[in-house]
Design a protein around this motif. Sequence first.
Motif, mmCIF file in Angstrom:
data_model
loop_
_atom_site.group_PDB
_atom_site.id
_atom_site.type_symbol
_atom_site.label_atom_id
_atom_site.label_comp_id
_atom_site.label_asym_id
_atom_site.label_seq_id
_atom_site.Cartn_x
_atom_site.Cartn_y
_atom_site.Cartn_z
ATOM 1 N N SER A 1 4.970 10.572 -0.327
ATOM 2 C CA SER A 1 3.571 10.424 -0.710
ATOM 3 C C SER A 1 3.046 9.023 -0.493
ATOM 4 C CB SER A 1 3.403 10.778 -2.199
ATOM 5 O OG SER A 1 4.192 9.914 -2.998
ATOM 6 N N PHE A 2 3.858 8.175 0.084
ATOM 7 C CA PHE A 2 3.513 6.765 0.314
ATOM 8 C C PHE A 2 2.564 6.712 1.494
ATOM 9 C CE2 PHE A 2 4.248 2.506 -0.517
ATOM 10 C CZ PHE A 2 4.592 1.788 0.598
ATOM 11 N N SER A 3 1.270 6.814 1.211
ATOM 12 C CA SER A 3 0.296 6.968 2.280
ATOM 13 C C SER A 3 -1.013 6.294 1.917
ATOM 14 C CB SER A 3 0.035 8.457 2.546
ATOM 15 O OG SER A 3 -0.535 9.056 1.396
ATOM 16 N N GLU A 4 -1.997 6.400 2.809
ATOM 17 C CA GLU A 4 -3.299 5.766 2.618
ATOM 18 C C GLU A 4 -3.933 6.190 1.306
ATOM 19 O OE1 GLU A 4 -6.680 3.483 3.971
ATOM 20 O OE2 GLU A 4 -4.680 3.714 4.784
ATOM 21 N N SER A 5 -3.811 7.455 0.926
ATOM 22 C CA SER A 5 -4.484 7.955 -0.263
ATOM 23 C C SER A 5 -3.876 7.457 -1.551
ATOM 24 C CB SER A 5 -4.458 9.492 -0.266
ATOM 25 O OG SER A 5 -3.118 9.941 -0.298
ATOM 26 N N ASP A 6 -2.661 6.853 -1.482
ATOM 27 C CA ASP A 6 -2.010 6.395 -2.702
ATOM 28 C C ASP A 6 -2.612 5.118 -3.248
ATOM 29 O OD1 ASP A 6 1.141 7.459 -1.438
ATOM 30 O OD2 ASP A 6 -0.149 8.433 -2.909
ATOM 31 N N ASP A 7 -3.415 4.413 -2.482
ATOM 32 C CA ASP A 7 -3.998 3.164 -2.949
ATOM 33 C C ASP A 7 -5.359 3.462 -3.555
ATOM 34 O OD1 ASP A 7 -5.053 0.047 -1.363
ATOM 35 O OD2 ASP A 7 -4.954 0.684 -3.454
ATOM 36 N N PRO A 8 -5.512 3.423 -4.893
ATOM 37 C CA PRO A 8 -6.777 3.760 -5.510
ATOM 38 C C PRO A 8 -7.889 2.790 -5.179
ATOM 39 C CG PRO A 8 -5.287 2.794 -7.123
ATOM 40 C CD PRO A 8 -4.489 3.007 -5.872
ATOM 41 N N SER A 9 -7.546 1.640 -4.629
ATOM 42 C CA SER A 9 -8.563 0.634 -4.319
ATOM 43 C C SER A 9 -9.036 0.718 -2.884
ATOM 44 C CB SER A 9 -7.992 -0.760 -4.572
ATOM 45 O OG SER A 9 -6.970 -1.026 -3.640
ATOM 46 N N ASP A 10 -8.508 1.638 -2.099
ATOM 47 C CA ASP A 10 -8.771 1.623 -0.666
ATOM 48 C C ASP A 10 -10.017 2.388 -0.254
ATOM 49 O OD1 ASP A 10 -5.539 1.417 1.013
ATOM 50 O OD2 ASP A 10 -6.997 -0.086 0.435
ATOM 51 N N SER B 1 -8.987 -4.892 0.015
ATOM 52 C CA SER B 1 -8.589 -3.945 -1.018
ATOM 53 C C SER B 1 -7.449 -4.549 -1.827
ATOM 54 C CB SER B 1 -8.126 -2.627 -0.384
ATOM 55 O OG SER B 1 -6.891 -2.828 0.297
ATOM 56 N N ASP B 2 -7.128 -3.937 -2.964
ATOM 57 C CA ASP B 2 -6.014 -4.433 -3.771
ATOM 58 C C ASP B 2 -4.725 -4.459 -2.960
ATOM 59 O OD1 ASP B 2 -7.719 -4.697 -5.902
ATOM 60 O OD2 ASP B 2 -7.012 -2.925 -6.972
ATOM 61 N N ALA B 3 -4.488 -3.403 -2.170
ATOM 62 C CA ALA B 3 -3.263 -3.340 -1.374
ATOM 63 C C ALA B 3 -3.221 -4.460 -0.339
ATOM 64 C CB ALA B 3 -3.144 -1.979 -0.687
ATOM 65 N N GLU B 4 -4.368 -4.802 0.236
ATOM 66 C CA GLU B 4 -4.411 -5.868 1.235
ATOM 67 C C GLU B 4 -4.197 -7.235 0.608
ATOM 68 O OE1 GLU B 4 -7.336 -3.964 4.650
ATOM 69 O OE2 GLU B 4 -8.224 -4.769 2.819
ATOM 70 N N VAL C 1 1.270 -3.919 3.891
ATOM 71 C CA VAL C 1 0.216 -3.125 3.244
ATOM 72 C C VAL C 1 0.821 -1.869 2.613
ATOM 73 C CG1 VAL C 1 -1.922 -1.837 3.601
ATOM 74 C CG2 VAL C 1 -1.577 -4.008 4.776
ATOM 75 N N ASP C 2 1.770 -1.241 3.321
ATOM 76 C CA ASP C 2 2.465 -0.073 2.766
ATOM 77 C C ASP C 2 3.143 -0.436 1.443
ATOM 78 O OD1 ASP C 2 1.872 1.589 4.962
ATOM 79 O OD2 ASP C 2 3.600 0.849 6.072
ATOM 80 N N ILE C 3 3.788 -1.600 1.429
ATOM 81 C CA ILE C 3 4.493 -2.025 0.213
ATOM 82 C C ILE C 3 3.489 -2.288 -0.907
ATOM 83 C CG2 ILE C 3 6.008 -3.787 -0.772
ATOM 84 C CD1 ILE C 3 7.135 -4.182 2.093
ATOM 85 N N GLY C 4 2.347 -2.882 -0.565
ATOM 86 C CA GLY C 4 1.300 -3.085 -1.552
ATOM 87 C C GLY C 4 0.803 -1.776 -2.125
ATOM 88 N N ARG C 5 0.636 -0.774 -1.269
ATOM 89 C CA ARG C 5 0.197 0.551 -1.743
ATOM 90 C C ARG C 5 1.231 1.185 -2.672
ATOM 91 N NH1 ARG C 5 -1.545 1.928 4.268
ATOM 92 N NH2 ARG C 5 -3.680 1.159 4.251
#
Length: 257
Positions: free
Chosen positions: A7-16, A53-56, A76-80
């Motif tokens: 599930s480690f994907s773009e949608s996992d970052d609530p700030s994106d 974004s928060d992940a960035e 960025v993946d790790i941030g997410r």
Amino acid sequence: MDQLPSSFSESDDPSDSGAPRSTASFARTQVSQWPDGERPWQKLLSVGPSALSDAEVLSVLIGRGTRLSKEIVTSVDIGRELLRRFETPAGISDRPVLELTRIPGIGKQTAARLTAAIELGRRIDSGRAGSRVQVCNPEDVAGVYGPLMRDLKSEIFKIVFLNTANVIIGDETVSEGGLSAAIVEPRAIFRSAIGRNAAAIIALHNHPSGNPEPSRADVKITRQIASAGEVMGIPLHDHLIIAGTSHTSLAERGVFS
């Protein structure tokens, strides 16, 4: 080493939600290979940190990605993944350094860098980053120490040392306890106050429960410190309880005169 969850994907970052959608197409290539303007640190330099974004933002602090099971994992993946596990940047700030190292791709140095950045933010928020502050009321004290103490998971008891102009000249943690209570020794408090040539002191401690109401133990130790201060000629100006974003002044409650 653990693999990243599926599930480690773009949608996992609530700030994106406001992040450029084009970034998603580069999610499995090295950040250094992304086109100019897409790399988080370049975006920060060109348009400012608020555009990230928060992940960035986390990505800039993390620095480099890694390779897990022959798959490239970007910073960025790790941030997410940090945001997926801890939900918000505030959630990350609550975690010990070693807990952050359990995230795939985060070693001790990266975890230390993240923790140091969060601590710097707290100190800037508190208004104590390299400057001496004059405090004239409980709100001033809470403004300085609230950001430093409100997220702590265990109860700590601090003494703030003031000069004759009510300028903070230092502080000291005199006791650390569990979630229930901290044990405070008045003799140790005034030993430190004399050593720092303090004209007055302020006591403060946090309630991790979020309840700002003083306990009977809080009232008792406040009166003990105030009485000792009268004898030593170093008055206790106040005792503040920090509970989340709120605070209680025991001086305003009339606990001691």
